[in-house]
Motif scaffolding. Sequence first.
Motif, PDB file in Angstrom:
ATOM      1  N   UNK A 160       1.313  -4.804  -8.113  1.00  0.00           N
ATOM      2  CA  UNK A 160       0.123  -4.008  -8.691  1.00  0.00           C
ATOM      3  C   UNK A 160      -0.044  -4.622 -10.125  1.00  0.00           C
ATOM      4  N   UNK A 161      -1.082  -5.217 -10.759  1.00  0.00           N
ATOM      5  CA  UNK A 161      -1.457  -5.362 -11.966  1.00  0.00           C
ATOM      6  C   UNK A 161      -0.192  -6.063 -12.853  1.00  0.00           C
ATOM      7  N   UNK A 162       0.692  -6.892 -12.279  1.00  0.00           N
ATOM      8  CA  UNK A 162       1.700  -7.383 -12.711  1.00  0.00           C
ATOM      9  C   UNK A 162       3.017  -6.571 -12.671  1.00  0.00           C
ATOM     10  N   UNK A 163       3.229  -5.567 -12.066  1.00  0.00           N
ATOM     11  CA  UNK A 163       4.463  -4.594 -11.830  1.00  0.00           C
ATOM     12  C   UNK A 163       4.541  -4.573 -10.382  1.00  0.00           C
ATOM     13  N   UNK A 164       5.922  -4.629  -9.925  1.00  0.00           N
ATOM     14  CA  UNK A 164       6.353  -4.520  -8.527  1.00  0.00           C
ATOM     15  C   UNK A 164       6.496  -3.032  -8.360  1.00  0.00           C
ATOM     16  N   UNK A 165       5.924  -2.841  -7.159  1.00  0.00           N
ATOM     17  CA  UNK A 165       6.100  -1.370  -6.697  1.00  0.00           C
ATOM     18  C   UNK A 165       6.605  -1.622  -5.090  1.00  0.00           C
ATOM     19  N   UNK A 166       7.345  -0.469  -4.822  1.00  0.00           N
ATOM     20  CA  UNK A 166       7.658  -0.312  -3.342  1.00  0.00           C
ATOM     21  C   UNK A 166       7.147   0.769  -2.830  1.00  0.00           C
ATOM     22  N   UNK A 167       6.583   0.701  -1.528  1.00  0.00           N
ATOM     23  CA  UNK A 167       6.043   1.981  -0.830  1.00  0.00           C
ATOM     24  C   UNK A 167       6.517   1.878   0.480  1.00  0.00           C
ATOM     25  N   UNK A 168       6.703   3.340   1.018  1.00  0.00           N
ATOM     26  CA  UNK A 168       7.231   3.517   2.436  1.00  0.00           C
ATOM     27  C   UNK A 168       6.138   3.692   3.094  1.00  0.00           C
ATOM     28  N   UNK A 169       5.743   3.093   4.341  1.00  0.00           N
ATOM     29  CA  UNK A 169       4.437   3.164   5.042  1.00  0.00           C
ATOM     30  C   UNK A 169       4.619   4.798   5.692  1.00  0.00           C
ATOM     31  N   UNK A 170       3.696   5.457   5.523  1.00  0.00           N
ATOM     32  CA  UNK A 170       3.636   6.755   6.157  1.00  0.00           C
ATOM     33  C   UNK A 170       2.773   6.884   7.233  1.00  0.00           C
ATOM     34  N   UNK A 171       1.658   5.737   7.446  1.00  0.00           N
ATOM     35  CA  UNK A 171       0.970   5.622   8.669  1.00  0.00           C
ATOM     36  C   UNK A 171       0.209   4.403   8.513  1.00  0.00           C
ATOM     37  N   UNK A 172      -0.629   4.138   9.756  1.00  0.00           N
ATOM     38  CA  UNK A 172      -1.149   3.036  10.034  1.00  0.00           C
ATOM     39  C   UNK A 172      -2.574   3.410  10.590  1.00  0.00           C
ATOM     40  N   UNK A 173      -3.719   2.777  10.223  1.00  0.00           N
ATOM     41  CA  UNK A 173      -5.137   3.127  10.144  1.00  0.00           C
ATOM     42  C   UNK A 173      -6.214   2.201  10.298  1.00  0.00           C
ATOM     43  N   UNK A 174      -7.172   2.582  10.790  1.00  0.00           N
ATOM     44  CA  UNK A 174      -8.457   1.616  10.767  1.00  0.00           C
ATOM     45  C   UNK A 174      -9.436   2.041   9.857  1.00  0.00           C
ATOM     46  N   UNK A 175     -10.150   0.966   9.263  1.00  0.00           N
ATOM     47  CA  UNK A 175     -11.003   1.570   8.115  1.00  0.00           C
ATOM     48  C   UNK A 175     -12.454   0.869   8.544  1.00  0.00           C
ATOM     49  N   UNK A 176     -13.595   1.473   8.406  1.00  0.00           N
ATOM     50  CA  UNK A 176     -15.033   0.871   8.694  1.00  0.00           C
ATOM     51  C   UNK A 176     -15.312  -0.176   7.541  1.00  0.00           C
ATOM     52  N   UNK A 177     -14.624  -0.136   6.259  1.00  0.00           N
ATOM     53  CA  UNK A 177     -14.724  -1.249   5.450  1.00  0.00           C
ATOM     54  C   UNK A 177     -14.041  -2.282   5.836  1.00  0.00           C
TER      55      UNK A 177
END
Length: 787
Positions: A160-177
Motif C-alpha cells: 500500500x503506497x509503497x509500504x508492505x502490510x499484512x492482513x488477516x482475512x476476517x471475511x469474504x463478501x460480494x459488493x455491488x461496486x
Amino acid sequence: MVSVLDRKLLRDLWALRGQVLTIALLVAVGVAVLVMSVSSFLSLRGAQEAFYAESRFPDVFAKVKRAPRTLLAQIAEIPGVAVVEGRAGGEARVDWPGAEVPVAGRVLSLPTSEEKLALNRLRLIAGRLPEATRHDEAMIHAAFAEAWQVRPGDEIAVILNGRRERFRIAGIAHSPEFVFTSRPGSPLPDDRGFLVLWANEEAVARAFDMQGAFGEVVLTLAPGASEPAVIAELDRLLLPWGGTGAYGRRDQPSHRFLEDDLAEQRTMAVTVPLVFFGIAAFLLNVVLGRMVEAQREQVAALKALGYPSFQIAIHYAKFVAVICLLGSSLGIAVGAWRGVGMLENYRPFFRFPDMPYLLPAWLPLLAAAASFAVAMIGIFAALRRILRLPAAEGLRPAPPAAFGGRVLGGVGRRLAARTKIPLRGLLGRPLRTVLTVLGIALAVPMVVLGLFWWDALDSMVELQFDRIERGDAFVALTDPRPSRAVREMTLLPGVLAAEGQRIVPVRIRAAQRSHLLALTGLSAGAELRVPRDADLRSVPIPQEGLALSRRLAERLGVRAGDTVQVEVLEGARRVHDLPVAALVEDIIGFTALIEIGALNRLMREDDLVSHVALRVDPLAAEALWQRLAERPRVAAINVKAVWLRVFDEVIAGLVLTSAVALTGSGVIIAVGVVYNSARVALQERGWELASLRVLGFTRREVSRILLAELALAVLVAMPLGLVLAQWFVGLILGARDNESYDVPAVISTATFATAALVVLGSALASAVVVRRRIDRLDLIAALKAGD
C-alpha cells in the motif's frame, strides 16, 4: 364416446407420426430459443436489481486527490442529494505466491461498524466483519477468494503506497461496486489477477495519508433529482481539492459493463428468438398448409357426408393443437434447461451473491400461444381454399400443374419424362416452389447463427491483440513519470522494445452529447499500439487533433473534420476544442488517441508517461514480471497472454453454450424442413408414382423423379440461404448497442461450408427415408386413392 373426426385425428397422428414429430420439433425450436433467451435475461436483470436495492448501490461517484471530511456536509446539502458517504482508498499490489503475474489490487476503507456503511453495503458470505480495534484484519472479494480457495483466517500481503502490510482475512463478501471485477487496464474479468480488499478506515487512511480526509465520495439521489445538476455542483465543490470529475452510475466501470451485457442480452432476447421463431412459424405454416392441401379429397369427402365446415375446421385445429402441445412442452423444458445453463456460464462473469433462475409463468404461455396462433394461420389458409370448393370438385384429384411450351418453350417437348415430371412439379406450382425453396434456404442461416460467433471471436482477437495491441505487456505506473522511465525499462533483461504512453481521463463533448473515457497519448510511429482504419490499414497518429474510434464518433454524432470539446479530468481540469483528425476501428471499449507530445502540452506538463507497452522475450518473461513487481512505481502489469487465457476461459465458455444451442436448433430446423418437404411431396405425388410403377418404371427411376424435385429445390435454396445468413447476422449485430465491445459480422468460408453441408446432409438423410417409403409404396392403395 369418441367421434368419427376424433378417430380420424388419432389415425392421422399415427399415420403421419414422422411428420408430426418433425413439425413438433420446429415448434420446440422456436419456443426453446425464446424461453432460453428471455428467461436468462430476466434472471440476470432480476439478480442485478435485487442486489443493487439490497446493498444501496450509489447513483453518483467521484474521486478527489484529498478532501477534508468536513466537505461531506456541504455535499449533503446539494439539492437532490439523498445520502452521502466518503471513504479512503487506492490502488495496491498483492504479493500472492503462485500467481503467474503480479496481482493487482484495490483497497477501500470500511467503517468500524456495519451500521455506518450506508452505501455499497457488502454481502458477507463467509467469516465476519473486521473488528473495530483490529487494523490488521480485512475482508476480500468473493471472486478472488473462490479463484484461489482463500478462507477466513488466511493471511495476505499487500503493498500500500509503497509500504508492505499484512492482513488477516476476517471475511469474504460480494459488493455491488464489483459485480464485474477486472484489473486496471484490462477489459476482461480476471478473478485470479485482481483483488478487492476492505480494511478498517483508520488503517487505510494511515496507509494513503487520508487521516481526517477522503479520496472518494459516493451518493444517492432523491426521487426526481437531476443527475447532471448534482454532478455539476459536486464537481464545483471538489475542484479545489483535486477532483477528477464526478460521474453517474452509467459510467461506473462494473455497472457499465454489466449494463452493456444486459443490453446485449436484451437485444439477443428479442432478435434471435424473433428470427428463430419467425422462421419456425413460416416453415410450420408452409408444411401444415401443404399437408392440408394433400388431404383435399378427405376434406371434400367429409363435406359430402354432411359435416359442416366448422366441425372440419375444429378437427384440424385439434390436429394443430396436439402438434403445438408436443412441441411447446418439449421447447419449454429444453429452453428452461438451456436457460439455467446460460445463467451458470454467467456466474464467473458477473459476481452476484444470488442469481436465481427466473421463468415467469407468462413466458411459456406466450411462447405456446404464439406457436399455436401461427400454426393455425397456416393451416386455415389452406383449409379455407379447400372448404370453398364444392364437394364434388374437391373429391376429384387436383388438376395437374400447367406445364409445357409456355414454361420451357420448345425445350420442354424434347425432355424425357423422368426430367419433365420433376420440372413440372417445381415450375407448374411456382408459389409452392418458392415457399419450399425459401423454407429450405432459411435453414442455412439458422446453422450459421450458431457457428459464426467463433469466427467473430477469432476476428476480435486478431484485430485487438495482433494488429492493434502488438505489445506483450502493458505496465501502469503509480503516477506520471519522466520519459526516461521508458528507457530504464528498455534496459531490463528480457525487454525487446518499450514505448511510453500518457493516459488521462477526459470527458469529450459534441453538442448535447458527451462521453467519459481515457485519452491515450501515443508517440508518432508507435509500433506496439497501432491504430487501424476500417480496412485494417495503419493510421498515423495525428500531430494535431484526435483520432476517435468509429463507434465513439457515431455515439457523439461527429465525423472526421468536426470539432469536439475535451475536458481533462486531471490536474487543472482544462477544457480544449480539438478537431477530429481521423477515425479508427476498435473492438473493446471506445478509443480516443492523440500524439503524446501534444497531450503533454495540453496538460502543460513536461515529457511524461503514465504507462509503458513492452515487447518481451518469452523465455525471460516470468523473471521480468517478478522484477517489475518489485519496483515501487509500478502499479499494475497487464500481460497479453493472460488476457487471451481469460478470454478463452470466460468468453469462449459463454459463447459455447449459446453456439451449441443455436446450432442444434438450426440442425433441427434444417432436418424438419427438408424431411417434411420430401414427405409432403410423396403424399401429393403418390398416385402419379404408383401409376408410373404400373407403367413399368423401376423403383429407382420412380425415386429419382421425386428426389430430383427435392434436389433441384435444395440446389436453388443453398446460395439463397448463404446470402440470407449474411443478412441475418448483420441484422442481429446491427441491433446491438454495446460500448464495452464490438462484435464484427465476420463469417468464415468454413462456417458457410458447414452450414451448407448440414442442410445437404439433412436433404440426403430425408432422401434415404423417402426412398425407403417409395420402395414400400402400396400400388393398389395409392391408385385407389386417386379414383
